[in-house]
Motif scaffolding. Structure first.
Motif, short mmCIF file in Angstrom:
data_model
loop_
_atom_site.label_atom_id
_atom_site.label_comp_id
_atom_site.label_asym_id
_atom_site.label_seq_id
_atom_site.Cartn_x
_atom_site.Cartn_y
_atom_site.Cartn_z
N THR A 72 32.38 -50.07 -38.63
CA THR A 72 33.23 -49.02 -38.08
C THR A 72 33.45 -49.23 -36.58
O THR A 72 34.52 -48.91 -36.06
CB THR A 72 32.62 -47.64 -38.33
N ILE A 73 32.43 -49.77 -35.91
CA ILE A 73 32.59 -50.07 -34.49
C ILE A 73 33.62 -51.17 -34.29
O ILE A 73 34.43 -51.13 -33.35
CB ILE A 73 31.24 -50.45 -33.87
N CYS A 74 33.62 -52.16 -35.17
CA CYS A 74 34.63 -53.22 -35.09
C CYS A 74 36.04 -52.65 -35.22
O CYS A 74 36.96 -53.03 -34.47
CB CYS A 74 34.40 -54.26 -36.19
N ILE A 75 36.21 -51.72 -36.16
CA ILE A 75 37.52 -51.10 -36.34
C ILE A 75 37.90 -50.29 -35.11
O ILE A 75 39.05 -50.32 -34.65
CB ILE A 75 37.52 -50.21 -37.60
N ALA A 76 36.94 -49.57 -34.55
CA ALA A 76 37.22 -48.77 -33.36
C ALA A 76 37.59 -49.66 -32.18
O ALA A 76 38.54 -49.37 -31.44
CB ALA A 76 36.01 -47.90 -33.01
N TYR A 77 36.85 -50.76 -32.00
CA TYR A 77 37.14 -51.66 -30.90
C TYR A 77 38.50 -52.33 -31.05
O TYR A 77 39.13 -52.73 -30.07
CB TYR A 77 36.06 -52.74 -30.80
N PHE A 78 38.98 -52.44 -32.30
CA PHE A 78 40.28 -53.06 -32.54
C PHE A 78 41.41 -52.25 -31.92
O PHE A 78 42.50 -52.78 -31.70
CB PHE A 78 40.51 -53.20 -34.05
N ASN A 79 41.14 -50.99 -31.60
CA ASN A 79 42.15 -50.17 -30.94
C ASN A 79 42.57 -50.75 -29.60
O ASN A 79 43.70 -50.53 -29.14
CB ASN A 79 41.61 -48.75 -30.74
N SER A 80 41.68 -51.49 -28.97
CA SER A 80 42.02 -52.14 -27.70
C SER A 80 43.06 -53.23 -27.89
O SER A 80 43.73 -53.61 -26.92
CB SER A 80 40.76 -52.74 -27.06
N CYS A 81 43.19 -53.76 -29.11
CA CYS A 81 44.25 -54.73 -29.39
C CYS A 81 45.53 -54.05 -29.84
O CYS A 81 46.63 -54.57 -29.62
CB CYS A 81 43.79 -55.71 -30.48
N VAL A 82 45.39 -52.90 -30.49
CA VAL A 82 46.57 -52.21 -31.03
C VAL A 82 47.38 -51.55 -29.93
O VAL A 82 48.62 -51.51 -29.99
CB VAL A 82 46.12 -51.16 -32.08
N ASN A 83 46.71 -51.04 -28.91
CA ASN A 83 47.42 -50.32 -27.86
C ASN A 83 48.57 -51.10 -27.24
O ASN A 83 49.67 -50.55 -27.09
CB ASN A 83 46.43 -49.88 -26.77
N PRO A 84 48.39 -52.36 -26.85
CA PRO A 84 49.53 -53.09 -26.28
C PRO A 84 50.69 -53.23 -27.27
O PRO A 84 51.85 -53.20 -26.88
CB PRO A 84 48.94 -54.46 -25.93
N ILE A 85 50.37 -53.36 -28.55
CA ILE A 85 51.43 -53.53 -29.56
C ILE A 85 52.22 -52.24 -29.72
O ILE A 85 53.45 -52.22 -29.67
CB ILE A 85 50.82 -53.97 -30.91
N VAL A 86 51.50 -51.13 -29.87
CA VAL A 86 52.16 -49.85 -30.14
C VAL A 86 52.92 -49.35 -28.93
O VAL A 86 54.07 -48.91 -29.05
CB VAL A 86 51.12 -48.81 -30.60
N TYR A 87 52.31 -49.41 -27.75
CA TYR A 87 52.91 -48.81 -26.58
C TYR A 87 53.70 -49.79 -25.71
O TYR A 87 54.32 -49.38 -24.75
CB TYR A 87 51.83 -48.14 -25.72
N GLY A 88 53.66 -51.07 -26.01
CA GLY A 88 54.39 -52.03 -25.21
C GLY A 88 55.35 -52.88 -25.99
O GLY A 88 56.56 -52.87 -25.74
N PHE A 89 54.84 -53.62 -26.97
CA PHE A 89 55.65 -54.62 -27.65
C PHE A 89 56.71 -54.01 -28.56
O PHE A 89 57.62 -54.71 -28.98
CB PHE A 89 54.74 -55.56 -28.45
N VAL A 90 56.60 -52.73 -28.90
CA VAL A 90 57.61 -52.10 -29.73
C VAL A 90 58.92 -51.93 -28.96
O VAL A 90 60.00 -51.99 -29.55
CB VAL A 90 57.10 -50.73 -30.24
N GLY A 91 58.83 -51.75 -27.66
CA GLY A 91 60.02 -51.51 -26.86
C GLY A 91 60.83 -52.77 -26.63
O GLY A 91 60.29 -53.84 -26.35
#
Length: 364
Positions: free
Chosen positions: A292-311
């Motif tokens: 579960t910690i691995c999944i939570a830490y993966f949020n640090s990779c998702v943030n750039p995709i969701v809030y940056g690369f989508v635009g």
């Protein structure tokens, strides 16, 4: 591995043994940490570079996204140590100071990330639903002050975690671990138990539940406003759908990354309070927590995709960065959320048209 830390620093003996110690964890978790480290460092560094080189920090969204990326980078630098900790069978070779600092940075990133996501959600709500009335509040000065408050508040919330961590020698396995303090004196142990309970409750409430309710509320109100505006302006349906997809992806990523860890974290708190001597339950929780910690830490990779690369503008500036194109001396710098901000005024107009049409029908 919370259950491996009960005792004194000069050597402790575990009631349940080294629970959660499995070869699969020692092999898989370091690999996942390594992937998160590489992807997160590259992704968040690109976010920082693109905003710094090609986008002026004159929009609230850009300021929050930049701080969010910096927050993830401060956490990611600790992942090699946690990967080594898992790969060596929960042996901590880096000393007491780095044990405290690394544990504190994990909590620091938890709070800063969620607080910046919440601030960004509230900013999107104001920009889309109340674009005219919120101009006075949505300024660069207010955004920077908000960032300073978030950094300081998150630091204060993470200090107790750092102070209650230290290295311990486990007699059962002749291993040195980085874990929670547990003094031998009964009075000190009771005070520390109350402090740990307060830390865990703050992690669940301030680190997940309260921000998640705020984020869900903001995005529900945004979705209702966009749907209402789409009924008036059919031509903007594709832009509505794009904005809704981006907001839905942000909420979904936030929930999927942190939800499982928070569920097992609450189970761990209940176990420590009620079933602390039930080794079977402790084994299940300690086995599941690393994943579960691995999944939570993966949020640090998702943030750039969701809030940056989508635009679209961000992708265009990213290509310019990769091609080493120079910055333009003149001309406006697009915002990461330009599509959302541009549509917000049309949303306001559409909502006002809806109100006027209802008023005219009432007069008739």
């Amino acid at each position: 591995m919370q259950n491996i830390t009960a005792g004194a620093t000069d050597g402790i003996e575990l009631k349940c043994g080294m629970s959660g110690s499995h070869k699969l964890i020692f092999t898989l978790v370091p690999i996942v940490y390594g992937c998160i480290f590489v992807i997160g460092i590259v992704g968040n560094s690109m976010v920082v570079a693109v905003i710094y080189c090609y986008m002026k920090l004159k929009t609230v969204a850009n300021i929050f996204v930049l701080n969010l990326a910096v927050s993830d980078l401060t956490f990611l630098i600790t992942l090699p140590m946690w990967a080594t900790f898992a790969a060596t069978g929960y042996h901590w070779p880096f000393g007491g100071f780095l044990c405290k600092a690394s544990a504190g940075l994990v909590m620091f990133n938890l709070y800063t990330s969620i607080f910046f996501l919440t601030a960004l959600s509230m900013d999107r709500y104001l920009a889309i639903v109340h674009p005219v009335r919120s101009r006075r509040l949505r300024t660069v000065v207010y955004a920077r002050v908000t960032c300073v408050v978030i950094w300081l508040f998150a630091f204060l919330l993470s200090v107790p975690t750092a102070l209650t961590r230290d290295i311990h020698h486990i007699k059962n396995s002749n291993t040195t671990v980085c874990g929670v303090l547990h003094p031998e004196l009964e009075a000190e142990a009771m005070r520390l138990k109350e402090l740990r309970l307060a830390i865990n409750l703050m992690k669940s409430l301030l680190g997940f539940l309260v921000p998640f309710v705020i984020i869900i509320t903001c995005y529900c109100l945004i979705g209702r406003a966009l749907v209402g505006a789409r009924q008036i302006q059919k031509s903007t349906r594709s832009r509505d759908d794009e904005v809704l997809r981006m907001l839905a992806a942000a909420v979904l990523a936030f929930f999927l990354c942190w939800g499982p860890h928070q569920v097992f974290h609450l189970m761990q708190v209940l176990t420590q309070l009620i079933l602390k001597d039930n080794c079977a339950v402790v084994e299940i929780i300690d086995t599941a927590m690393p994943f579960t910690i691995c999944i939570a830490y993966f949020n640090s990779c998702v943030n750039p995709i969701v809030y940056g690369f989508v635009g679209h503008n961000f992708r265009r500036n990213l290509l310019r960065l990769l091609r080493c194109s120079p910055r333009r001396a003149t001309g406006p710098h697009p915002s990461i959320s330009s599509k959302v901000s541009g549509f917000s005024f049309r949303t306001s107009e559409a909502l006002s048209l809806t109100t006027k049409s209802k008023a005219s029908s009432d007069v008739k």
